[in-house]
Write a protein that holds these residues in place. Structure first.
Motif, PDB file in Angstrom:
ATOM      1  N   ASP A 116       0.849  -1.303   0.021  1.00 13.16           N
ATOM      2  CA  ASP A 116       0.080   0.009   0.098  1.00 13.16           C
ATOM      3  C   ASP A 116       0.869   1.422  -0.307  1.00 13.16           C
ATOM      4  O   ASP A 116       0.470   2.321   0.331  1.00 13.16           O
ATOM      5  N   PHE A 117       2.168   1.172  -0.348  1.00 13.66           N
ATOM      6  CA  PHE A 117       3.164   2.367  -0.050  1.00 13.66           C
ATOM      7  C   PHE A 117       2.546   3.585  -1.056  1.00 13.66           C
ATOM      8  O   PHE A 117       2.860   4.689  -0.682  1.00 13.66           O
TER       9      PHE A 117
ATOM     10  N   TRP B  51      -0.139   5.002  -1.104  1.00 13.39           N
ATOM     11  CA  TRP B  51      -1.028   5.641  -0.484  1.00 13.39           C
ATOM     12  C   TRP B  51      -0.359   7.015   0.093  1.00 13.39           C
ATOM     13  O   TRP B  51      -1.114   8.114   0.413  1.00 13.39           O
ATOM     14  N   VAL B  52       0.991   7.103   0.004  1.00 15.65           N
ATOM     15  CA  VAL B  52       1.419   8.380   0.482  1.00 15.65           C
ATOM     16  C   VAL B  52       1.855   9.205  -0.524  1.00 15.65           C
ATOM     17  O   VAL B  52       2.135  10.405  -0.253  1.00 15.65           O
TER      18      VAL B  52
ATOM     19  N   PRO C 156       0.281  11.703  -3.382  1.00 22.03           N
ATOM     20  CA  PRO C 156      -1.036  12.550  -3.324  1.00 22.03           C
ATOM     21  C   PRO C 156      -1.504  12.330  -4.835  1.00 22.03           C
ATOM     22  O   PRO C 156      -1.107  12.932  -5.872  1.00 22.03           O
TER      23      PRO C 156
ATOM     24  N   LEU D 207      -9.225  10.658  -0.437  1.00 23.19           N
ATOM     25  CA  LEU D 207      -8.197  10.630   0.460  1.00 23.19           C
ATOM     26  C   LEU D 207      -6.970  11.088   0.070  1.00 23.19           C
ATOM     27  O   LEU D 207      -6.448  11.007  -0.923  1.00 23.19           O
ATOM     28  N   TRP D 208      -6.190  11.980   0.928  1.00 19.36           N
ATOM     29  CA  TRP D 208      -4.948  12.371   0.535  1.00 19.36           C
ATOM     30  C   TRP D 208      -3.905  12.147   1.993  1.00 19.36           C
ATOM     31  O   TRP D 208      -4.395  12.048   2.801  1.00 19.36           O
ATOM     32  N   PRO D 209      -2.676  12.127   1.506  1.00 21.17           N
ATOM     33  CA  PRO D 209      -1.794  11.842   2.544  1.00 21.17           C
ATOM     34  C   PRO D 209      -1.850  12.871   3.441  1.00 21.17           C
ATOM     35  O   PRO D 209      -2.493  14.125   3.183  1.00 21.17           O
ATOM     36  N   ASN D 210      -0.929  12.737   4.504  1.00 19.06           N
ATOM     37  CA  ASN D 210      -1.081  13.635   5.602  1.00 19.06           C
ATOM     38  C   ASN D 210       0.192  14.477   5.597  1.00 19.06           C
ATOM     39  O   ASN D 210       1.209  14.090   5.957  1.00 19.06           O
ATOM     40  N   PHE D 211      -0.161  15.667   5.325  1.00 19.49           N
ATOM     41  CA  PHE D 211       1.340  16.645   4.959  1.00 19.49           C
ATOM     42  C   PHE D 211       1.707  17.011   6.344  1.00 19.49           C
ATOM     43  O   PHE D 211       2.632  17.951   6.163  1.00 19.49           O
TER      44      PHE D 211
ATOM     45  N   SER E 279       2.896  15.200   8.317  1.00 21.60           N
ATOM     46  CA  SER E 279       3.921  14.194   8.806  1.00 21.60           C
ATOM     47  C   SER E 279       5.047  14.626   8.281  1.00 21.60           C
ATOM     48  O   SER E 279       5.373  14.638   7.035  1.00 21.60           O
TER      49      SER E 279
ATOM     50  N   LEU F 222       7.339  12.345   7.580  1.00 18.70           N
ATOM     51  CA  LEU F 222       7.617  11.296   6.551  1.00 18.70           C
ATOM     52  C   LEU F 222       7.141  11.741   4.967  1.00 18.70           C
ATOM     53  O   LEU F 222       7.632  11.438   4.032  1.00 18.70           O
ATOM     54  N   LEU F 223       6.056  12.605   5.083  1.00 18.42           N
ATOM     55  CA  LEU F 223       5.618  12.958   4.106  1.00 18.42           C
ATOM     56  C   LEU F 223       6.468  14.084   3.418  1.00 18.42           C
ATOM     57  O   LEU F 223       7.000  14.193   1.990  1.00 18.42           O
ATOM     58  N   TRP F 224       6.911  15.040   4.230  1.00 19.97           N
ATOM     59  CA  TRP F 224       7.890  16.101   3.743  1.00 19.97           C
ATOM     60  C   TRP F 224       9.227  15.178   3.074  1.00 19.97           C
ATOM     61  O   TRP F 224       9.772  15.698   2.258  1.00 19.97           O
TER      62      TRP F 224
ATOM     63  N   ALA G 180       8.201  14.188  -0.241  1.00 16.00           N
ATOM     64  CA  ALA G 180       8.420  15.535  -1.260  1.00 16.00           C
ATOM     65  C   ALA G 180       9.914  15.739  -1.462  1.00 16.00           C
ATOM     66  O   ALA G 180      10.204  15.904  -2.723  1.00 16.00           O
TER      67      ALA G 180
ATOM     68  N   PRO H  47      -0.238  13.665  14.347  1.00 21.65           N
ATOM     69  CA  PRO H  47       0.241  14.073  13.332  1.00 21.65           C
ATOM     70  C   PRO H  47       1.417  13.587  12.292  1.00 21.65           C
ATOM     71  O   PRO H  47       1.666  13.815  11.344  1.00 21.65           O
ATOM     72  N   VAL H  48       2.240  12.499  12.814  1.00 22.43           N
ATOM     73  CA  VAL H  48       3.213  12.077  12.181  1.00 22.43           C
ATOM     74  C   VAL H  48       2.858  10.657  11.319  1.00 22.43           C
ATOM     75  O   VAL H  48       3.787  10.499  10.685  1.00 22.43           O
TER      76      VAL H  48
ATOM     77  N   PRO I 145       1.986   8.972   8.127  1.00 24.34           N
ATOM     78  CA  PRO I 145       2.178   9.684   6.807  1.00 24.34           C
ATOM     79  C   PRO I 145       0.863   9.631   6.004  1.00 24.34           C
ATOM     80  O   PRO I 145       0.603  10.245   5.242  1.00 24.34           O
TER      81      PRO I 145
ATOM     82  N   ARG J 165      -6.471   2.073   6.920  1.00 23.78           N
ATOM     83  CA  ARG J 165      -5.518   3.126   6.202  1.00 23.78           C
ATOM     84  C   ARG J 165      -4.202   2.832   6.755  1.00 23.78           C
ATOM     85  O   ARG J 165      -3.167   3.533   5.847  1.00 23.78           O
TER      86      ARG J 165
ATOM     87  N   SER K 268     -10.217  15.303   4.720  1.00 21.72           N
ATOM     88  CA  SER K 268      -9.886  13.907   4.758  1.00 21.72           C
ATOM     89  C   SER K 268      -8.863  13.631   5.584  1.00 21.72           C
ATOM     90  O   SER K 268      -8.733  12.533   6.000  1.00 21.72           O
TER      91      SER K 268
ATOM     92  N   ILE L  43       6.644  21.833   2.532  1.00 19.79           N
ATOM     93  CA  ILE L  43       6.351  21.521   1.066  1.00 19.79           C
ATOM     94  C   ILE L  43       6.231  22.591   0.105  1.00 19.79           C
ATOM     95  O   ILE L  43       6.524  22.490  -1.134  1.00 19.79           O
TER      96      ILE L  43
END
Lengths: 458, 284, 176
Positions: free
Chosen positions: A129-130, A132-133, A135, A142-146, A148, A150-152, A155, B113-114, B116, B134, C87, C105
């Motif tokens: 499911d990788f 899913w990170v 966008p 559903l969008w990833p959680n910016f 976090s 890990l998301l930065w 990017a 918040p962490v 991803p 999820r 979401s 970002i």
């Protein structure tokens, strides 16, 4: 300085020397590729096993939820930074000795990033499911959680990979034109396509120079920010030992340190393999070693300041983590890292060491191993001893993690080997520029000597 | 369509009422817990009940020793130390202290918040929700939890359950596969059922109507659970008595004879669980 | 309309080319005849480019536009798509649109789009994807400097003599 590049070397000779590196390889090359491929295969097998059985195979537990994979990730992103430093930063400061070296350094950057990009994927519990990170628009909205880090990371690594590959390709266009003019068969088709009709016209050169300057200006803050963002994976958490404001610059300094050592290793290997003694000269190696030493001192300072901060404040958790690093089960690794990491750079200021290529290779490889250890020492000891005494625990690697780590080194080597055989590993046009500028300077000195030098009567 | 949805979401958010720093005004429900450590005898009944209620995997002795245990509720044992740090051995049974530790449902959760992919978030009820579907298993949330109350499925434990153990699984809650993070949810499946029934009868839940599994099984009634928004509930009264509130700082003065505290409060995670300190002979 | 001839001359070093260009420019000013001049060289030579004439470079405009777009894209990606849509539910006591986190970002977006637009700007400005004149010698990539000229047929011989005078090594011609 002795052993500098000859002032009167023919430019055609430069072409010939570098293009000869891309000829059909000797047997040892294929042997190396085979060895690397088999190591990568072992790593792939380990990963498939882990994929099917579960992350427990990586000998992870509660609280040690991150093990070697994160350490590898940080290590490889770190190794990639020195290429950008050499290429972009030294370009902006008009440093001439960067010219022969930067192509292989930039190649190392891109290859290291391609290696690093594997790890955020395989360290996931549900690898399938990788995506899913990423966008992307989906029907669930559903969008990833910016928020976090890990998301930065994602990017930043994506931006850095794209930008450094663009930068590498961009700088290579004139060289690809040279290769195109001298190649046959599939190579000629490849280079013609990649050189995009470059003919060296002044219109093209003008745009090229401007674009290169802009790219270098973008890449430098990018390199600094990428590893800071990777560091914020740790710095943004509340774990003692991680939640340190000096962690981003510490990571960047460590990255440059290990990357410069990697460049020294590759420098010596390339010089020996392709007989680049004319171009990858010893004075340049000299300067590289001094640069590594300077960066190492920054890294040493940031280490010391971290210890001092933990000691100075009475944050009981920070102190516990530091004591754990120094006296716990990880102590042998930590002390090796500290002693050798602090001490080895001092070997680089001894001139005899800088001239002895064998010793230098050994030192630079050792530095990289030490820096790998340093990454592991960031991840595991903090998790071993955190706020909750009931949740203290240790992590020791199993065969899965070790295989995958080894496979990543093999993958890096293999990609770099592929690069040097397909693309010119020294920037021919930049070497010509370097020679031309030197001749201009010396010609001008002959024509109009400074006032305090007696000139011969004409 | 998306713009309309965005506007709808923001309107709903504003209507739900932000109170000060918080997202929600928690008008109807805000779940909180009080655990009286003076009553706790460390019998582990709550642990067992949690296993039964939430389909927790029994990982086996060897894996538990490796640190792979899945005990959402765990009893932590600490030895009371004397002034000089020596372990109190005169009355060893008085020296041990038990603290039942489970997810503190922090208001300012560090784990949220962490993630991803946003698999964990805060509900209007004041619970920290974990969405198993999820979760991709990056395990950052567990690394950021100071209480280390998050448990990761390192293997597919359900594959190893000897028959007929699978018959005792609770159908109200899912069984997790490998790669997914899980933790105590204040028995959210019970809360949901209770809330639905109460809603059908057009009322709110009464105090004590829904019990968490741990509360239900505790022989000494050490665990109290209820709605902090309801002033008359038992937990509300206990919180008021011990001068505890969200936003309460550890160094704020509280009456000396009150025993209430929250674990690791100085980290500003704002847990929803208050512990009542154990009374010792020396303290009286 | 005079026929246009293209010729491509190769020189050994930059000084000779410089002399040739200066004389050609002078001749062009007096009599016309040289339609277009392009120098092809193995390395860039800023001084000679000044002699040839100004050719404005627009790459930086692309970069600027790209950087701004990237900043905006970064903000929209985080705030508009993910956070405003709820979401991602509220988490950890942080605001719905946490600007400090979005800044990261946005920063990366600025650089990414800046880099991509710069490369595109370079490709467009250098006319790399155009069909170039077939007059080219691989010696240009080696060590010789080439001069690509488009001259009117009337001045053909004169230009040729001029080039030989300035020690051109080779002249390749193309009748079109």
């Amino acid at each position: 300085m002795e052993e500098e590049i000859r002032k009167d070397i023919k430019w055609a000779q430069i072409n010939r020397d570098v293009l000869s590196s891309m000829e059909a390889p000797r047997k040892i090359y294929w042997v190396l590729i085979a060895v690397c491929l088999s190591l990568v295969a072992v790593g792939v097998y380990a990963e498939i096993h882990q994929y099917r059985t579960g992350m427990g195979e990586a000998q992870l537990n509660r609280p040690q939820m991150w093990g070697f994979y994160l350490a590898n990730f940080i290590f490889w992103v770190g190794v990639s930074h020195a290429g950008t430093l050499l290429s972009a930063a030294l370009f902006l400061t008009n440093t001439e000795w960067r010219r022969p070296v930067y192509r292989s350094a930039e190649a190392m950057t891109s290859v290291a990033l391609l290696t690093a990009a594997i790890f955020p994927v395989i360290h996931l519990g549900r690898v399938w499911d990788f995506y899913w990170v990423l966008p992307y628009a989906n029907e669930r909205g559903l969008w990833p959680n910016f928020r976090s880090p890990l998301l930065w990371d994602m990017a930043a690594i994506f931006t850095y990979l794209t930008s450094s590959m663009m930068f590498l390709y961009y700088g290579m266009i004139p060289d690809l034109a040279i290769s195109r003019d001298n190649a046959r068969g599939w190579r000629r088709r490849l280079y013609s396509w990649m050189a995009l009709g470059w003919v060296g016209s002044d219109r093209q050169w003008r745009n090229f120079r401007k674009g290169y300057l802009l790219l270098a200006a973008f890449l430098l803050p990018l390199a600094v920010s990428v590893h800071s963002i990777v560091a914020s994976d740790f710095a943004m958490s509340i774990m003692p030992g991680w939640h340190v404001t000096s962690l981003p610059p510490y990571f960047v300094a460590g990255a440059l340190y290990s990357g410069c050592a990697a460049i020294i290793t590759l420098f010596i290997i390339l010089r020996h393999t392709f007989r680049y003694e004319e171009y990858l000269t010893l004075p340049i190696l000299d300067k590289l070693c001094k640069l590594t030493f300077a960066i190492a001192m920054i890294w040493v300072y940031l280490n010391l300041i971290e210890f001092a901060s933990a000691w100075y404040g009475h944050n009981m958790y920070e102190k516990e983590v530091l004591i754990e690093k120094a006296t716990g089960p990880y102590a042998p690794f930590w002390w090796t890292m500290i002693i050798l990491g602090f001490g080895l750079p001092f070997a680089l200021i001894i001139k005899k060491v800088r001239r002895n290529l064998l010793v230098l290779t050994a030192i630079s490889m050792l530095i990289n191993i030490i820096m790998w250890l340093e990454r592991w020492m960031i991840v595991s000891p903090t998790l071993a001893r955190n706020h909750e005494p009931y949740s203290w625990g240790y992590h020791w690697p199993g065969w899965v993690e070790l295989s995958i780590t080894l496979a990543s080194f093999a993958w890096f080597t293999m990609l770099f080997l592929l690069f040097v055989k397909i693309f010119p590993s020294i920037s021919m046009y930049e070497v010509k520029e370097m020679l031309y500028h030197r001749r201009q300077v010396s010609d001008r000195l002959v024509r109009e000597p400074p006032d305090n030098i007696e000139s011969e009567p004409a | 369509m998306t713009i309309r949805r965005m506007i709808e979401n923001w309107t709903a958010f504003r209507k739900s009422g932000q109170v000060g720093d918080e997202y929600y005004d928690h008008k109807d429900y805000r779940w909180g817990m009080v655990i009286d450590l003076n009553s706790c005898i460390g019998c582990n009944a709550c642990v067992t009940a949690c296993y039964a209620e939430n389909n927790l995997a029994v990982v086996g002795r060897e894996r538990f020793g490796r640190g792979l245990g899945m005990h959402w509720m765990r009893i932590e044992r600490y030895w009371h130390t004397g002034e000089k740090g020596e372990v109190e051995t005169r009355y060893p049974e008085q020296g041990a202290q038990y603290i039942p530790m489970m997810c503190q449902q922090c208001e300012h959760a560090t784990c949220e918040p962490v993630c991803p992919v946003a698999a964990t978030y805060h509900t209007p009820d004041g619970l920290n929700a974990q969405v198993y579907n999820r979760c991709i298993g990056s395990r950052y949330c567990s690394n950021n939890c100071p209480y280390k109350v998050r448990y990761f499925n390192f293997y597919s434990y359900y594959k190893n359950w000897p028959s007929p153990l699978e018959q005792q699984l609770n159908p109200d809650i899912s069984v997790r596969d490998k790669g997914v993070m899980e933790k105590c949810t204040f028995c959210v499946q019970r809360l949901r059922r209770g809330k639905n029934e109460a809603k059908n009868e057009e009322r709110l839940l009464r105090d004590g109507e829904v019990q968490t599994a741990c509360q239900q099984s505790c022989p000494t009634q050490a665990i109290s659970f209820g709605n902090l928004s309801d002033e008359n509930s038992k937990v509300s009264k206990l919180w008021q008595k011990h001068n505890m509130s969200f936003g309460h700082k550890e160094n704020e003065k509280q009456p000396k004879n009150e025993r209430g505290y929250r674990a690791l409060e100085e980290l500003n995670t704002e847990p929803s669980v208050m512990y009542l300190e154990r009374v010792r002979d020396e303290d009286i | 309309m005079d026929n246009r001839h293209s010729m491509f001359a190769l020189f050994n070093n930059f000084e000779e080319v410089r002399e040739a260009i200066i004389e050609l420019k002078v001749m062009d000013l007096r009599e016309g005849g040289v339609e277009e001049m392009l120098m092809k060289s193995p390395i860039p030579h800023p001084e000679l480019e000044e002699v040839i004439g100004a050719r404005p470079v627009y790459v930086q405009r692309f970069t600027f536009v790209g950087a701004l777009l990237g900043l905006l894209a970064g903000f929209l990606l985080t705030a508009a798509l993910s956070q405003s849509m709820f979401s991602v539910q509220p988490q950890g006591g942080k605001p719905i649109i946490p600007i400090p986190m979005d800044l990261v970002i946005m920063y990366e977006g600025t650089i990414l789009f800046g880099v991509l637009f710069t490369v595109v700007g370079f490709l467009i400005g250098a006319r790399l994807l155009h069909r170039t004149s077939p007059l080219y010698s691989s010696k240009v990539s080696e060590d010789q400097v080439g001069l690509l000229l488009e001259v009117k047929a009337s001045h053909y011989e004169k230009v040729k003599e001029l080039l030989w005078k300035h020690k051109a090594q080779e002249i390749i011609e193309d009748e079109n």
